[in-house]
Design a protein around this motif. Structure first.
Motif, PDB file in Angstrom:
ATOM      1  N   CYS A 310       0.818  -1.222   0.000  1.00  0.00           N
ATOM      2  CA  CYS A 310       0.000   0.000   0.000  1.00  0.00           C
ATOM      3  C   CYS A 310       0.851   1.271   0.000  1.00  0.00           C
ATOM      4  O   CYS A 310       1.775   1.415   0.793  1.00  0.00           O
ATOM      5  CB  CYS A 310      -0.915  -0.005   1.215  1.00  0.00           C
ATOM      6  SG  CYS A 310      -1.911   1.480   1.382  1.00  0.00           S
ATOM      7  N   ILE A 311       0.507   2.198  -0.899  1.00  0.00           N
ATOM      8  CA  ILE A 311       1.229   3.465  -0.949  1.00  0.00           C
ATOM      9  C   ILE A 311       0.343   4.630  -0.474  1.00  0.00           C
ATOM     10  O   ILE A 311       0.616   5.787  -0.760  1.00  0.00           O
ATOM     11  CB  ILE A 311       1.806   3.748  -2.356  1.00  0.00           C
ATOM     12  CG1 ILE A 311       0.702   3.718  -3.417  1.00  0.00           C
ATOM     13  CG2 ILE A 311       2.903   2.741  -2.699  1.00  0.00           C
ATOM     14  CD1 ILE A 311       1.169   4.150  -4.813  1.00  0.00           C
ATOM     15  N   ARG A 312      -0.734   4.294   0.228  1.00  0.00           N
ATOM     16  CA  ARG A 312      -1.569   5.294   0.904  1.00  0.00           C
ATOM     17  C   ARG A 312      -2.111   6.370  -0.044  1.00  0.00           C
ATOM     18  O   ARG A 312      -2.013   7.556   0.238  1.00  0.00           O
ATOM     19  CB  ARG A 312      -0.779   5.982   2.030  1.00  0.00           C
ATOM     20  CG  ARG A 312      -0.163   5.042   3.056  1.00  0.00           C
ATOM     21  CD  ARG A 312      -1.215   4.424   3.942  1.00  0.00           C
ATOM     22  NE  ARG A 312      -0.637   3.731   5.093  1.00  0.00           N
ATOM     23  CZ  ARG A 312      -0.366   2.426   5.141  1.00  0.00           C
ATOM     24  NH1 ARG A 312      -0.586   1.651   4.071  1.00  0.00           N
ATOM     25  NH2 ARG A 312       0.114   1.873   6.240  1.00  0.00           N
ATOM     26  N   CYS A 313      -2.654   5.931  -1.162  1.00  0.00           N
ATOM     27  CA  CYS A 313      -3.157   6.900  -2.136  1.00  0.00           C
ATOM     28  C   CYS A 313      -4.617   7.242  -1.886  1.00  0.00           C
ATOM     29  O   CYS A 313      -5.125   8.236  -2.380  1.00  0.00           O
ATOM     30  CB  CYS A 313      -3.006   6.350  -3.546  1.00  0.00           C
ATOM     31  SG  CYS A 313      -4.154   5.009  -3.891  1.00  0.00           S
ATOM     32  N   ALA A 314      -5.332   6.354  -1.169  1.00  0.00           N
ATOM     33  CA  ALA A 314      -6.750   6.556  -0.837  1.00  0.00           C
ATOM     34  C   ALA A 314      -7.718   6.286  -1.974  1.00  0.00           C
ATOM     35  O   ALA A 314      -8.922   6.496  -1.823  1.00  0.00           O
ATOM     36  CB  ALA A 314      -7.015   7.945  -0.258  1.00  0.00           C
ATOM     37  N   ALA A 315      -7.220   5.802  -3.107  1.00  0.00           N
ATOM     38  CA  ALA A 315      -8.146   5.509  -4.209  1.00  0.00           C
ATOM     39  C   ALA A 315      -9.199   4.496  -3.785  1.00  0.00           C
ATOM     40  O   ALA A 315     -10.359   4.576  -4.192  1.00  0.00           O
ATOM     41  CB  ALA A 315      -7.384   4.987  -5.426  1.00  0.00           C
ATOM     42  N   CYS A 316      -8.793   3.546  -2.938  1.00  0.00           N
ATOM     43  CA  CYS A 316      -9.754   2.502  -2.540  1.00  0.00           C
ATOM     44  C   CYS A 316     -10.946   3.096  -1.808  1.00  0.00           C
ATOM     45  O   CYS A 316     -12.083   2.717  -2.062  1.00  0.00           O
ATOM     46  CB  CYS A 316      -9.077   1.403  -1.729  1.00  0.00           C
ATOM     47  SG  CYS A 316      -8.166   1.975  -0.291  1.00  0.00           S
ATOM     48  N   MET A 339      -8.838  -0.234   2.683  1.00  0.00           N
ATOM     49  CA  MET A 339      -7.505  -0.523   3.231  1.00  0.00           C
ATOM     50  C   MET A 339      -7.552  -0.591   4.757  1.00  0.00           C
ATOM     51  O   MET A 339      -6.852  -1.386   5.374  1.00  0.00           O
ATOM     52  CB  MET A 339      -6.467   0.488   2.733  1.00  0.00           C
ATOM     53  CG  MET A 339      -6.819   1.944   2.903  1.00  0.00           C
ATOM     54  SD  MET A 339      -6.182   2.649   4.407  1.00  0.00           S
ATOM     55  CE  MET A 339      -4.502   2.951   3.962  1.00  0.00           C
ATOM     56  N   CYS A 370      -6.738   0.063  -7.207  1.00  0.00           N
ATOM     57  CA  CYS A 370      -5.516   0.116  -6.396  1.00  0.00           C
ATOM     58  C   CYS A 370      -4.273   0.133  -7.292  1.00  0.00           C
ATOM     59  O   CYS A 370      -4.077  -0.749  -8.113  1.00  0.00           O
ATOM     60  CB  CYS A 370      -5.459  -1.074  -5.444  1.00  0.00           C
ATOM     61  SG  CYS A 370      -3.921  -1.111  -4.497  1.00  0.00           S
ATOM     62  N   PRO A 371      -3.425   1.160  -7.137  1.00  0.00           N
ATOM     63  CA  PRO A 371      -2.280   1.312  -8.033  1.00  0.00           C
ATOM     64  C   PRO A 371      -1.229   0.221  -7.869  1.00  0.00           C
ATOM     65  O   PRO A 371      -0.389   0.046  -8.750  1.00  0.00           O
ATOM     66  CB  PRO A 371      -1.702   2.673  -7.634  1.00  0.00           C
ATOM     67  CG  PRO A 371      -2.175   2.901  -6.248  1.00  0.00           C
ATOM     68  CD  PRO A 371      -3.522   2.259  -6.165  1.00  0.00           C
ATOM     69  N   VAL A 372      -1.270  -0.489  -6.737  1.00  0.00           N
ATOM     70  CA  VAL A 372      -0.289  -1.559  -6.548  1.00  0.00           C
ATOM     71  C   VAL A 372      -0.976  -2.923  -6.486  1.00  0.00           C
ATOM     72  O   VAL A 372      -0.434  -3.884  -5.950  1.00  0.00           O
ATOM     73  CB  VAL A 372       0.596  -1.314  -5.302  1.00  0.00           C
ATOM     74  CG1 VAL A 372       1.632  -0.243  -5.594  1.00  0.00           C
ATOM     75  CG2 VAL A 372      -0.243  -0.911  -4.103  1.00  0.00           C
ATOM     76  N   ILE A 374      -3.439  -4.422  -4.903  1.00  0.00           N
ATOM     77  CA  ILE A 374      -3.709  -5.187  -3.683  1.00  0.00           C
ATOM     78  C   ILE A 374      -5.112  -5.792  -3.805  1.00  0.00           C
ATOM     79  O   ILE A 374      -6.076  -5.065  -4.031  1.00  0.00           O
ATOM     80  CB  ILE A 374      -3.634  -4.285  -2.435  1.00  0.00           C
ATOM     81  CG1 ILE A 374      -2.226  -3.688  -2.323  1.00  0.00           C
ATOM     82  CG2 ILE A 374      -3.993  -5.065  -1.175  1.00  0.00           C
ATOM     83  CD1 ILE A 374      -2.068  -2.665  -1.223  1.00  0.00           C
ATOM     84  N   LEU A 376      -7.817  -6.341  -2.299  1.00  0.00           N
ATOM     85  CA  LEU A 376      -8.441  -6.027  -1.010  1.00  0.00           C
ATOM     86  C   LEU A 376      -9.597  -6.964  -0.637  1.00  0.00           C
ATOM     87  O   LEU A 376      -9.641  -7.444   0.497  1.00  0.00           O
ATOM     88  CB  LEU A 376      -8.864  -4.555  -0.986  1.00  0.00           C
ATOM     89  CG  LEU A 376      -7.667  -3.593  -0.961  1.00  0.00           C
ATOM     90  CD1 LEU A 376      -8.013  -2.268  -1.618  1.00  0.00           C
ATOM     91  CD2 LEU A 376      -7.171  -3.370   0.456  1.00  0.00           C
TER      92      LEU A 376
END
Ligand code: SF4
Lengths: 469, 241
Positions: A310-316, A339, A370-372, A374, A376
């Motif tokens: 997780c890169i903490r982008c908040a898209a989720c 997340m 999610c950009p990476v 994950i 979820l």
């Protein structure tokens, strides 16, 4: 931060009825979701997601190696790397640093780890005044230390009017109505703090192992002042934030601002390396990194390692229908949305956040943005599995599931049960095409009708029809 | 082409006519359709509730019942999603079963997907007239990539006008046991879906999953909308709407 995730159900229920809250969230959602859609169209999204995932996986596969490399490089450039096992250790280390350098005031830019640790309270107790300088965090701090409800837009649950009223009350200045003017007022209030602080505390979006640098992504410019004006700069971040090279940083920066705010690049992007050198006009004399475990290390090699990408982008959360309905506070800890539904139980204990992994329709809107990459919903499902394995689900639910799955393996009895079930539902419908009150599932019919079944099961009809043929 | 029709537990219970509509469509496509009598449920509720053991037992039953068919078709995206995407995860530690699960999964299709991509059904029995909007169910869309297929099939019906609603891809809030565990949130999401549907001006919402269907119809009626029809794509295509 105090864990209140066990009260999720009650708080979520109340929030679901709060249409004012939903209106605020939907404005922001429009901005973030539409913005992201536009911004990711500029790149080869799938290839960039795949590359970003690969970078994060590489780090996690050899986390110890990259952390050691980071420590070496950062130390070489005058930094000091400290390790914290949990929130209490973060607080202790920061307070120690403050004491050592005679710090009276600490200015802060956004750090989720500081929320995990409840750092502000610890600083105050030690006689150090903490001042939040991210506009959203500042608003929350002056409103009686309220908790953030979103990881990149902490005050998303507040309207402009609420902030105007708060500013008038706390700043003792005439009420402003224009957002630009309100922001200017906040800046004027903060300016004095920037100039008088002895210590700056920031988070870190990434740690670059090859150069011992910390990368910061911000939009307000406060991050620059926090990290360069005071004589001491403390970075607090999770151990999982390390990445190998600047090249990797470039790749991740193609996707982070786009996924987060729909920006091609954030307004400010800083890569901070080393302490102030002779001849430098600014920069801290003392540079500390507090690298934190707080539950992360235990996830390496586990079923949940993916979450550490997780890169903490908040898209989720921006795309989550549940988050958009109940907001962030209901989740009861630092991280909301999908997340948070995974991280909170992992960090505070599965038994302290029983409802969170169930508070999702598993629609996978989060997983696809999610950009990476994950997965979820899969992780939430795995948490549900662990609850079952540890006998943490309510007795009634377990019994019902067991009975149903036993029946489903005995087709003759299942057919009979289905036949009776349909008759029962039809009886409840009282001759109408819908059931208005359903005793066995009152929470369904509290908010909607339950359509009545047709009358006979498929298998009954199929048997008769086939005999007719 | 021998096709096993997996009716699904909700169709069996709530809307048998959708099962018959699916049967009719598959026969219209020239398939030899078998309906194994012992079928019950694919195990999705157990899987999503975290009861891996129960899910696995039901998956084994499902595989044994259907693996003799060339194709397996179900009028539900989420059941097919369970079989195709999640069965292999259930058997990850058992090579023999994993192979059988993967083989079954690769031949299992959501109804509209099957009709459009495999059977390439061109002449449809349906004669629906009116404006419809399509609700993309989450599993169908995001696990199976069902998006263009139902729309392509609807476009073959001369009386049907398709109009897209805002947020067609957003969850209706059903989510299986979520709909009861978090009734308030679920109903609120259904309400948003209904608002979007009604704003589209369609006479009917067409969809491919029973869960969404019950949720959306229940909310529409509670909101006092007696006019907007909620139809499964099988009913519309087979002329049973
Ligand atoms: S889980 Fe993915 S989408 Fe959510 S904040 Fe982390 S990186 Fe962003």
């Amino acid at each position: 931060m105090e864990v209140r995730s066990m009260h999720f159900k009650a708080r979520a229920g109340a929030a679901a009825a709060d249409k004012a809250l939903q209106a605020k969230l939907s404005t922001a959602k429009g901005l973030f979701v539409e913005g992201r859609k536009r911004a990711v169209a500029e790149i080869d999204l799938e290839a960039t997601r795949e590359a970003s995932k690969a970078i994060r996986d590489t780090c996690l596969a050899d986390l110890d190696v990259w952390l050691e490399r980071f420590e070496q490089e950062a130390t070489k450039r005058g930094g000091r790397v400290l390790w914290a096992r949990d929130g209490a250790e973060i607080c202790r280390l920061v307070v120690d640093i403050a004491r050592r350098h005679g710090v009276k005031k600490a200015i802060k830019s956004k750090s989720m780890l500081s929320e995990e640790a409840g750092l502000n309270a610890a600083l105050e107790a030690a006689g150090v005044e903490p001042v939040e300088t991210d506009l959203g965090e500042y608003i929350l701090q002056i409103n009686g230390n309220e908790h953030p409800s979103h990881i990149i837009a902490p005050a998303i649950h507040k309207t402009k009017e609420e902030v105007a009223e708060l500013f008038e009350r706390v700043h003792h200045r005439p009420r402003k109505t224009d957002i630009g003017e309100m922001t200017r007022e906040a800046r004027e209030m903060l300016r004095a703090h920037f100039l008088s602080a002895d210590m700056g505390i920031s988070g870190g979006n990434f740690l670059v192992a090859e150069t011992g640098s910390v990368a910061l992504v911000t939009n307000e410019g406060n991050g620059r002042m926090v990290t360069t004006l005071p004589r001491v700069h403390v970075v607090i971040t999770g151990v999982e934030k390390v990445i190998p090279t600047l090249e990797d940083l470039a790749t991740l920066m193609r996707i982070l601002p786009r996924s987060a705010t729909g920006q091609t690049i954030s307004n400010y992007f800083s890569v901070l390396t080393g302490t102030k050198r002779p001849g430098d006009t600014d920069g801290p004399e003392h540079h500390y990194f507090i690298l934190v475990d707080n539950g992360r290390v235990g996830l390496v090699g586990s079923d949940f390692q993916d979450m550490l990408r997780c890169i903490r982008c908040a898209a989720c959360m921006n795309h989550c229908p549940v988050y958009q309905t109940i907001g962030g506070h209901a989740y009861g800890w630092v991280y909301p949305g999908p997340m948070g539904a995974v991280l909170t139980p992992l960090y505070v204990g599965i038994e302290n956040a029983i409802e969170l992994p169930h508070a999702a329709t598993l629609c996978n809107q989060c997983g696809v943005v999610c950009p990476v990459k994950i997965p979820l919903p899969d992780l939430m499902r795995k948490l549900r599995e662990q609850q079952v394995e540890r006998g943490l689900r309510p007795w009634g639910e377990r019994a019902a599931l067991r009975l149903w799955s036993w029946l489903a393996r005995h087709p003759g009895l299942y057919a009979l049960a289905a036949k009776l079930g349909v008759r029962y539902l039809n009886w409840l419908a009282e001759g109408e095409d819908r059931i208005r009150v359903m005793g066995i599932a009152p929470s369904w019919t509290a908010g909607r009708d339950f359509p009545a079944p047709e009358g006979r099961t498929f298998r009954e009809l199929y048997k008769t029809n086939r005999r007719d043929r | 082409m021998k096709v096993g029709l997996f009716v699904t537990c909700l169709v069996d219970l709530m809307r048998p006519r959708i099962g018959f509509a699916a049967l009719r469509l598959l026969e219209a496509a020239g398939c030899e359709v078998v309906v194994p009598a012992s079928q019950t449920c694919c195990g999705q509720p157990a899987w999503n509730s975290g009861d891996r053991r129960a899910a696995r037992l039901l998956a084994e039953k499902m595989i044994a019942e259907f693996e003799g068919c060339d194709y397996i078709v179900a009028p539900s995206g989420s059941c097919v999603g369970t079989i195709r995407t999640h069965y292999p995860e259930l058997f990850a530690d058992d090579a023999a079963w994993l192979e059988r699960a993967a083989a079954l999964g690769s031949r299992t299709y959501e109804l509209a997907d099957f009709l459009a991509t495999v059977a390439k059904l061109d002449k449809l029995p349906g004669d629906f007239t009116g404006t419809v909007t399509y609700h993309d169910s989450c599993s169908g869309l995001r696990e199976l990539g069902v998006k263009a297929q139902p729309r392509a099939l609807l476009a073959k019906l001369p009386g049907v006008t398709l109009t897209e609603m805002n947020g067609a891809e957003e969850c209706c809030g059903f989510g299986g046991t979520f709909s009861v565990k978090f009734g308030e949130i679920s109903a609120r999401l259904a309400e948003k879906k209904c608002e979007n549907m009604r704003a589209s001006g369609a006479d009917a919402v067409v969809l491919g999953d029973l869960g969404c269907m019950l949720n959306i119809e229940g909310k529409l009626r509670r909101l006092g909308d007696e006019r907007t029809q909620v139809l499964h794509i099988a009913e519309v295509l087979a002329g049973e709407a």
